[in-house]
Design an enzyme around this catalytic site. Structure first.
Site, PDB file in Angstrom:
ATOM      1  N   GLN A  23       0.656  -1.087   0.038  1.00 41.24           N
ATOM      2  CA  GLN A  23       0.040  -0.020  -0.040  1.00 41.24           C
ATOM      3  C   GLN A  23       0.733   1.191  -0.058  1.00 41.24           C
ATOM      4  O   GLN A  23       1.069   2.018   1.235  1.00 41.24           O
ATOM      5  CB  GLN A  23      -0.882  -0.189   1.196  1.00 41.24           C
ATOM      6  N   PHE A  24       1.234   1.630  -1.144  1.00 42.96           N
ATOM      7  CA  PHE A  24       2.450   2.598  -1.191  1.00 42.96           C
ATOM      8  C   PHE A  24       1.649   4.119  -0.843  1.00 42.96           C
ATOM      9  O   PHE A  24       2.107   5.016  -0.525  1.00 42.96           O
ATOM     10  CB  PHE A  24       2.952   2.966  -2.639  1.00 42.96           C
ATOM     11  N   THR A  25       0.171   4.251  -1.027  1.00 42.17           N
ATOM     12  CA  THR A  25      -0.493   5.295  -0.467  1.00 42.17           C
ATOM     13  C   THR A  25      -0.228   5.749   0.916  1.00 42.17           C
ATOM     14  O   THR A  25      -0.675   6.684   1.196  1.00 42.17           O
ATOM     15  CB  THR A  25      -2.043   5.373  -0.992  1.00 42.17           C
TER      16      THR A  25
END
Length: 146
Positions: free
Chosen positions: A78-80
């Site tokens: 989950q890079f966000t």
């Protein structure tokens, strides 16, 4: 590393309509990696999360860990989680690690959890995923390595 930990009764992740990872009772982990994360961060996070006492005992107190209850993990990249929304209206993702680096830390993290005897299902790194879960509690925590 930054991980959102959600206690769940069940969870699954699908890619293009196909289930790629599924668990029963355990934890859903949304896993973010930043530029300066190292294997030591992954090791710290794997140990911390495996042993967090966030499951209820017979007296309904959060005294048991995932290991204690024999729970499973659904780990989703989950890079966000490193999105910065302080300026403007569009998040900046400059603090998120580049995919070619993030995947090595993410995979190390999952491997270290498995080495603790935990069943770890995953999503598909870099893919558009649909994650569904039944929250248990709900219990949601944010754990960081720094």
């Amino acid at each position: 590393m930054r991980v959102v930990v959600q206690r769940s009764k069940s969870a699954k992740v699908t890619v293009n309509g196909e289930v790629v990872g599924e668990i029963s009772k355990g934890l859903v982990l949304l896993v973010g990696v930043t530029h300066d994360d190292k294997e030591e961060d992954a090791a710290y996070m794997a140990d911390k999360i495996a042993n967090l006492r966030i499951f209820e005992d017979a007296e309904e107190k959060m005294n048991l860990s995932l290991v204690d209850v024999g729970g499973e993990i659904l780990s989703v990249s989950q890079f966000t989680l490193y999105g910065d929304c302080r300026k403007g209206r569009r998040p900046s993702f400059v603090e998120a690690a580049r995919p070619e680096y993030a995947i090595t830390i993410y995979e190390t993290f999952n491997r270290l959890l498995r080495e603790k005897g935990i069943t770890v299902a995953t999503g598909e790194f870099g893919a558009m995923m649909d994650v569904s879960l039944t929250n248990d509690g709900p219990v949601t925590l944010i754990v960081e390595s720094k």
